[in-house]
Design a protein around this motif. Structure first.
Motif, PDB file in Angstrom:
ATOM      1  N   ARG A   1       0.822  -1.213   0.000  1.00 47.68           N
ATOM      2  CA  ARG A   1       0.000   0.000   0.000  1.00 47.68           C
ATOM      3  C   ARG A   1       0.855   1.262   0.000  1.00 47.68           C
ATOM      4  NH1 ARG A   1      -4.405  -1.771   4.624  1.00 47.68           N
ATOM      5  NH2 ARG A   1      -5.776  -3.017   3.280  1.00 47.68           N
ATOM      6  N   LEU A   2       1.949   1.235   0.723  1.00 46.04           N
ATOM      7  CA  LEU A   2       2.836   2.405   0.740  1.00 46.04           C
ATOM      8  C   LEU A   2       3.418   2.665  -0.643  1.00 46.04           C
ATOM      9  CD1 LEU A   2       4.682   1.810   4.135  1.00 46.04           C
ATOM     10  CD2 LEU A   2       3.039   3.626   3.635  1.00 46.04           C
ATOM     11  N   ARG A   3       3.788   1.590  -1.336  1.00 43.96           N
ATOM     12  CA  ARG A   3       4.295   1.763  -2.703  1.00 43.96           C
ATOM     13  C   ARG A   3       3.199   2.282  -3.630  1.00 43.96           C
ATOM     14  NH1 ARG A   3       6.619  -3.371  -2.022  1.00 43.96           N
ATOM     15  NH2 ARG A   3       5.088  -4.221  -3.487  1.00 43.96           N
ATOM     16  N   GLU A   4       2.005   1.700  -3.518  1.00 40.35           N
ATOM     17  CA  GLU A   4       0.911   2.113  -4.396  1.00 40.35           C
ATOM     18  C   GLU A   4       0.573   3.591  -4.231  1.00 40.35           C
ATOM     19  OE1 GLU A   4      -2.228  -0.463  -3.294  1.00 40.35           O
ATOM     20  OE2 GLU A   4      -1.342  -2.252  -4.227  1.00 40.35           O
ATOM     21  N   GLN A   5       0.633   4.084  -3.013  1.00 39.95           N
ATOM     22  CA  GLN A   5       0.282   5.477  -2.746  1.00 39.95           C
ATOM     23  C   GLN A   5       1.503   6.394  -2.728  1.00 39.95           C
ATOM     24  OE1 GLN A   5      -2.702   6.220   0.194  1.00 39.95           O
ATOM     25  NE2 GLN A   5      -3.544   4.147   0.076  1.00 39.95           N
TER      26      GLN A   5
ATOM     27  N   ASP B   1       6.269   5.307   0.117  1.00 41.90           N
ATOM     28  CA  ASP B   1       7.434   4.551   0.572  1.00 41.90           C
ATOM     29  C   ASP B   1       8.665   5.440   0.721  1.00 41.90           C
ATOM     30  OD1 ASP B   1       7.117   4.751  -2.208  1.00 41.90           O
ATOM     31  OD2 ASP B   1       8.444   3.062  -2.599  1.00 41.90           O
ATOM     32  N   ARG B   2       8.822   6.398  -0.185  1.00 42.51           N
ATOM     33  CA  ARG B   2       9.986   7.282  -0.083  1.00 42.51           C
ATOM     34  C   ARG B   2       9.869   8.201   1.129  1.00 42.51           C
ATOM     35  NH1 ARG B   2      12.280  11.426  -4.788  1.00 42.51           N
ATOM     36  NH2 ARG B   2      14.016  12.248  -3.543  1.00 42.51           N
ATOM     37  N   ILE B   3       8.669   8.696   1.414  1.00 40.61           N
ATOM     38  CA  ILE B   3       8.467   9.548   2.592  1.00 40.61           C
ATOM     39  C   ILE B   3       8.768   8.763   3.862  1.00 40.61           C
ATOM     40  CG2 ILE B   3       6.701  10.719   3.972  1.00 40.61           C
ATOM     41  CD1 ILE B   3       5.438  11.642   1.368  1.00 40.61           C
ATOM     42  N   VAL B   4       8.320   7.520   3.906  1.00 34.52           N
ATOM     43  CA  VAL B   4       8.607   6.691   5.071  1.00 34.52           C
ATOM     44  C   VAL B   4      10.110   6.499   5.217  1.00 34.52           C
ATOM     45  CG1 VAL B   4       8.380   4.373   6.031  1.00 34.52           C
ATOM     46  CG2 VAL B   4       6.383   5.520   5.051  1.00 34.52           C
ATOM     47  N   ARG B   5      10.763   6.170   4.123  1.00 32.24           N
ATOM     48  CA  ARG B   5      12.193   5.873   4.165  1.00 32.24           C
ATOM     49  C   ARG B   5      13.039   7.109   4.485  1.00 32.24           C
ATOM     50  NH1 ARG B   5      12.194   3.877  -0.346  1.00 32.24           N
ATOM     51  NH2 ARG B   5      13.006   5.608  -1.605  1.00 32.24           N
TER      52      ARG B   5
ATOM     53  N   ASP C   1       4.423  20.115   7.825  1.00 31.21           N
ATOM     54  CA  ASP C   1       4.686  19.158   6.742  1.00 31.21           C
ATOM     55  C   ASP C   1       4.939  17.761   7.315  1.00 31.21           C
ATOM     56  OD1 ASP C   1       4.464  21.260   4.956  1.00 31.21           O
ATOM     57  OD2 ASP C   1       6.628  21.609   4.832  1.00 31.21           O
ATOM     58  N   LEU C   2       5.644  17.713   8.443  1.00 31.19           N
ATOM     59  CA  LEU C   2       5.930  16.417   9.071  1.00 31.19           C
ATOM     60  C   LEU C   2       4.637  15.742   9.528  1.00 31.19           C
ATOM     61  CD1 LEU C   2       7.703  14.228  10.367  1.00 31.19           C
ATOM     62  CD2 LEU C   2       7.898  15.724  12.385  1.00 31.19           C
ATOM     63  N   VAL C   3       3.741  16.471  10.193  1.00 34.78           N
ATOM     64  CA  VAL C   3       2.526  15.839  10.696  1.00 34.78           C
ATOM     65  C   VAL C   3       1.619  15.408   9.540  1.00 34.78           C
ATOM     66  CG1 VAL C   3       2.637  17.092  12.880  1.00 34.78           C
ATOM     67  CG2 VAL C   3       1.217  17.979  11.024  1.00 34.78           C
ATOM     68  N   ALA C   4       1.705  16.096   8.410  1.00 41.36           N
ATOM     69  CA  ALA C   4       0.953  15.643   7.230  1.00 41.36           C
ATOM     70  C   ALA C   4       1.469  14.279   6.774  1.00 41.36           C
ATOM     71  CB  ALA C   4       1.069  16.665   6.106  1.00 41.36           C
TER      72      ALA C   4
ATOM     73  N   ARG D   1       0.258  11.672   9.299  1.00 45.77           N
ATOM     74  CA  ARG D   1      -1.149  11.368   9.102  1.00 45.77           C
ATOM     75  C   ARG D   1      -1.349  10.427   7.902  1.00 45.77           C
ATOM     76  NH1 ARG D   1      -5.710  13.732  10.860  1.00 45.77           N
ATOM     77  NH2 ARG D   1      -4.641  15.634  11.556  1.00 45.77           N
ATOM     78  N   SER D   2      -0.642  10.705   6.809  1.00 51.87           N
ATOM     79  CA  SER D   2      -0.761   9.857   5.623  1.00 51.87           C
ATOM     80  C   SER D   2      -0.306   8.439   5.925  1.00 51.87           C
ATOM     81  CB  SER D   2       0.056  10.441   4.473  1.00 51.87           C
ATOM     82  OG  SER D   2      -0.465  11.698   4.073  1.00 51.87           O
ATOM     83  N   TYR D   3       0.787   8.323   6.662  1.00 50.63           N
ATOM     84  CA  TYR D   3       1.285   7.000   7.033  1.00 50.63           C
ATOM     85  C   TYR D   3       0.271   6.275   7.916  1.00 50.63           C
ATOM     86  CZ  TYR D   3       3.975   3.366   9.362  1.00 50.63           C
ATOM     87  OH  TYR D   3       4.378   2.164   9.864  1.00 50.63           O
ATOM     88  N   HIS D   4      -0.283   6.976   8.889  1.00 47.79           N
ATOM     89  CA  HIS D   4      -1.267   6.377   9.792  1.00 47.79           C
ATOM     90  C   HIS D   4      -2.466   5.841   9.021  1.00 47.79           C
ATOM     91  CE1 HIS D   4      -4.685   6.397  12.666  1.00 47.79           C
ATOM     92  NE2 HIS D   4      -3.775   6.023  13.546  1.00 47.79           N
TER      93      HIS D   4
END
Length: 326
Positions: free
Chosen positions: A52-56, A59-63, A135-138, A141-144
């Motif tokens: 799901r992280l890749r699809e949306q 994944d780069r934001i997480v990494r 920007d960080l909390v956005a 939120r997306s990750y959550h």
């Protein structure tokens, strides 16, 4: 070793979270990407969330953004898990607002402390600015929305099972009995709770009590805030068991996959309610009632009403069947 020192006032003020703590679950789930320890317990979550992280395209934001701030290390900044996250209904929104509102001086001090434990990207220093924290909390939120919220039912079911077990310890032995039964890695020796921890420290509660937070994604050692001046909190792992039986399991061949899974859910903690089983297995409450009726008729389950809920627990025969299943 973390030694948490209680006074009588602390014992009276100790409380357990009634709902998952949104940001602690975010933090602990990010740690699951950084180790293979306990991967078996989260295998389905890991595969689904990774895809799901890749699809949306997260994944780069997480990494590049989240993992550097939530390292699986001896420290990550306390301001990322504010006490406002404990609110059951608005925990995530209140906590994200608190991150943005954290004084810049405190943010800078905690980021400097983080740099003393792990290498962090240069951009991290800019988080002293409010817009950068927005920007960080956005991103959080997306990750959550992708990694935590879709699994809310499973998380709630595990937490309720853990709370039920702790409530029974509380009824039998008071707060000290509950502290003694928190699980592996923790040992109660009045007036100190000894906790397996990556650093050696003492935490004196000083009459403030402590908030105990059972966590679905926490694995291994419990976690606490580094700053002893902040409201005391202890995040500790819920016990995980593989729920789904293997296709070749003799018990599955005898009872069927769904009823075997119902038995395994009822075996976790100190039993499970009809709603908890429904969420964990992914079937309707009415279907749960049918399956538990069959298992009860076979002498494998006992069902008893507690208030508005029906609690299902294993009989000795049911527990024996699970133990001998190979």
């Amino acid at each position: 070793m973390l030694r948490i020192h209680f006074t009588d006032a602390d014992l009276a003020s100790t409380r357990m979270a009634r709902a998952p703590d949104a940001l602690w679950e975010v933090a602990a789930s990010l740690h699951r990407f950084q180790t293979r320890a306990g991967r078996w317990a989260y295998a389905g979550w890991y595969r689904t969330t990774h895809a799901r992280l890749r699809e949306q395209r997260l994944d780069r934001i997480v990494r590049e953004v989240l993992l550097p701030l939530f390292p699986r290390a001896r420290y990550f900044p306390d301001f990322l898990t504010p006490d406002q996250s404990s609110c059951a209904d608005e925990g995530l929104d209140a906590a994200l607002d608190a991150i943005v509102s954290t004084p810049s001086g405190r943010v800078g001090r905690e980021l400097a402390l983080l740099h003393g434990y792990v290498r962090v990207p240069a951009w991290v220093r800019r988080l002293t600015g409010r817009q950068e924290r927005r920007d960080l909390v956005a991103a959080i939120r997306s990750y959550h929305e992708v990694a935590v919220r879709p699994f809310a039912d499973q998380i709630h079911a595990r937490l309720e099972a853990g709370r039920s077990s702790s409530c029974r310890e509380l009824l039998d032995g008071g707060v000290q009995g509950m502290l003694a039964g928190l699980g592996p890695g923790m040992r109660w020796q009045h007036p100190v709770l000894q906790v397996r921890y990556p650093v050696d420290r003492d935490l004196h509660l000083g009459g403030r009590g402590i908030r105990l937070v059972p966590s679905y994604f926490c694995w291994g050692s419990p976690v606490s805030l580094a700053d002893p001046g902040l409201p005391p909190v202890l995040i500790y792992p819920l016990l995980h068991e593989p729920i789904a039986a293997a296709p070749a399991s003799p018990l599955t061949a005898l009872l069927g996959r769904t009823r075997t899974t119902v038995l395994r859910v009822a075996a976790s903690g100190a039993g499970a309610t009809t709603g908890e089983i429904a969420r964990a297995v992914g079937i309707s409450p009415s279907s749960v009632s049918k399956h538990t009726g069959v298992l009860r008729g076979a002498g494998l389950l006992i069902s008893s009403r507690h208030g508005g809920n029906v609690l299902h627990t294993l009989t000795p025969a049911g527990a024996s069947m699970l133990r001998t299943d190979t």
